[in-house]
Design an enzyme around this catalytic site. Structure first.
Site, PDB file in Angstrom:
ATOM      1  N   LYS A 193       0.837  -1.201   0.000  1.00 35.92           N
ATOM      2  CA  LYS A 193       0.000   0.000   0.000  1.00 35.92           C
ATOM      3  C   LYS A 193       0.881   1.263   0.000  1.00 35.92           C
ATOM      4  O   LYS A 193       2.087   1.167  -0.141  1.00 35.92           O
ATOM      5  CB  LYS A 193      -0.975  -0.038   1.174  1.00 35.92           C
TER       6      LYS A 193
HETATM    7  C1  LIG Z   1      -5.346  -4.357   1.442  1.00 36.92           C
HETATM    8  C2  LIG Z   1      -6.796  -4.142   1.505  1.00 36.92           C
HETATM    9  C3  LIG Z   1      -7.561  -4.433   2.636  1.00 36.92           C
HETATM   10  C4  LIG Z   1      -7.011  -5.172   3.813  1.00 36.92           C
HETATM   11  O1  LIG Z   1      -5.914  -4.573   4.340  1.00 36.92           O
HETATM   12  P1  LIG Z   1      -5.045  -5.342   5.462  1.00 36.92           P
HETATM   13  O2  LIG Z   1      -4.327  -4.216   6.136  1.00 36.92           O
HETATM   14  O3  LIG Z   1      -4.135  -6.268   4.721  1.00 36.92           O
HETATM   15  O4  LIG Z   1      -5.973  -6.051   6.358  1.00 36.92           O
HETATM   16  C5  LIG Z   1      -8.903  -4.098   2.638  1.00 36.92           C
HETATM   17  N1  LIG Z   1      -9.475  -3.524   1.577  1.00 36.92           N
HETATM   18  C6  LIG Z   1      -8.775  -3.249   0.461  1.00 36.92           C
HETATM   19  C7  LIG Z   1      -9.474  -2.576  -0.680  1.00 36.92           C
HETATM   20  C8  LIG Z   1      -7.430  -3.567   0.389  1.00 36.92           C
HETATM   21  O5  LIG Z   1      -6.749  -3.337  -0.736  1.00 36.92           O
END
Ligand SMILES: *Cc1c(COP(=O)(O)O)cnc(C)c1O
Length: 390
Positions: A193
């Site tokens: 991210k």
């Molecule tokens: C990555 C992601 C999540 C979950 O994130 P985590 O921190 O890995 O639990 C939820 N929604 C979207 C759209 C994502 O891309």
């Protein structure tokens, strides 16, 4: 470029300062429940102009706790986009609630506001309105939140923005996370991210009650506030568990990494935007549809997703995908429509339910995009893409 290593589709960017920040915590008194988590929370809240931020061990946990804080339970409905990571929908299932989806707008891959409005009118007639709608800012591009917010007033649902891709993005010239058009906003700090804390997530809100509730739920449902207890504290050691919560806490090490990364957020987003613009130029003229933009929003550019144009592209999707992987370009596909996952098919969803999402799935390819991607690597990726579609 080194022909032996695959260029990943996304990866973290870690500096010496990041490493120092984590090491400092390791040498300190607090590995968890110390001062760094609140410092990270305050820094994110103040950058995004939100009143409250609650850090958790993942965005998935934050989505769960956000749903609980908004009183989602058995018999209730949550709607989200089918083109998202499964966690955007699973949060409802954790609460015993049902999930439904709103098909996407093919130009942005965000949930279509027109389809949302139509589905809401229909749901009002059948008496199955959603309690919560979760717009997902796909690839970092904010959804049309003003329109979704207006619908929430008309149809009485609450809004959780899944901004897992979108820290650093803006909508109507304001930062995503400010909560102008939603109850709660969720960020993810997974390494692919925009900024990372290894694992981690955060829930932002301007509502003190929701903030308190989420804080309590992330830590076992325990309170130390005498006002919330059933009787006066037995002594200075005393706490009460007043509801069923979880251990969803972020560690001090994670918060130190996140806080250090946060200082480079705008640099990261600028570089991502620059790379996206370079892709636009490098890929123009190929039989591809390039990512859509929005007049009202600036994307954080978590993803750069191209779609093969079936009318002009002679080669099929799997072949292009395979050719790029062969050339060690680590392409990916975001996302397999959630309603087609076996778990959701088991609940009654089937192929054909959300045609735009399914067509999207048959054409989309995520190209590598992260701040440390070099221009020369990107040139190579574009070259491979040009070869692959010929
Ligand atoms: C990555 C992601 C999540 C979950 O994130 P985590 O921190 O890995 O639990 C939820 N929604 C979207 C759209 C994502 O891309």
């Amino acid at each position: 470029m080194d022909a032996r290593t695959t260029i990943p589709y996304g990866r973290q960017s870690i500096s010496e300062e990041d490493i120092q920040a984590v090491v400092e915590v390791l040498r300190s008194d607090w590995l968890t429940q110390g001062p760094v988590v609140p410092a990270f929370e305050q820094a994110v809240a103040s950058q995004c102009k939100a009143q409250y931020a609650i850090a958790m061990n993942s965005a998935t946990s934050a989505l769960h706790v956000a749903c609980l804080a908004l009183e989602l339970g058995p018999g209730d409905l949550l709607w989200t986009s089918p083109v998202t990571f499964v966690a955007s929908a699973n949060c409802a299932r954790y609460c015993g609630a049902d999930v439904d989806f709103v098909d996407i707008d093919p130009t942005t891959a965000n949930l279509s506001v027109d389809k949302l409005a139509k589905k809401l009118h229909q749901a009002r007639r059948t008496g199955r309105l959603p309690k919560i709608v979760v717009p997902v800012h796909f690839g970092g591009l904010p959804c049309d939140m003003a329109a979704i917010h207006a619908l929430s007033k008309e149809f009485g649902f609450r809004i959780i923005e899944d901004a897992s891709h979108a820290i650093g993005a803006s909508y109507q010239s304001e930062r995503v996370g400010n909560g102008r058009y939603s109850d709660i906003t969720i960020f993810s700090f997974h390494p692919v991210k925009i900024i990372t804390s290894a694992e981690g997530g955060m829930a932002l809100t301007n509502n003190a009650q929701l903030a308190n509730r989420m804080q309590r739920l992330r830590s076992h449902g325990i309170t130390r506030d005498p006002a919330l207890m059933t009787h006066v504290p037995d002594g200075p050691w005393y706490y009460q568990q007043i509801e069923l919560g979880f251990n969803y806490r972020m560690t001090e090490l994670q918060a130190a990494l996140g806080l250090s990364q946060l200082s480079r957020l705008s640099t990261f987003v600028l570089r991502r935007r620059e790379l996206a613009q370079r892709y636009d130029t490098l890929l123009s003229g190929l039989p591809l549809t390039l990512p859509g933009r929005s007049a009202e929003a600036d994307s954080a550019w978590h993803l750069y997703v191209i779609r093969l144009d079936p009318k002009t592209c002679q080669i099929n999707h799997s072949q292009v995908f395979a050719r790029l992987l062969d050339a060690r370009v680590g392409v990916n596909l975001h996302y397999i429509p959630v309603h087609l996952q076996p778990y959701y098919r088991e609940l009654g969803f089937k192929a054909g339910d959300f045609p735009q999402a399914e067509t999207y799935y048959s054409q989309a390819i995520s190209l590598p995009l992260y701040p440390d991607l070099k221009d020369t690597e990107q040139d190579y990726i574009a070259h491979c893409m040009a070869e692959a579609v010929q």
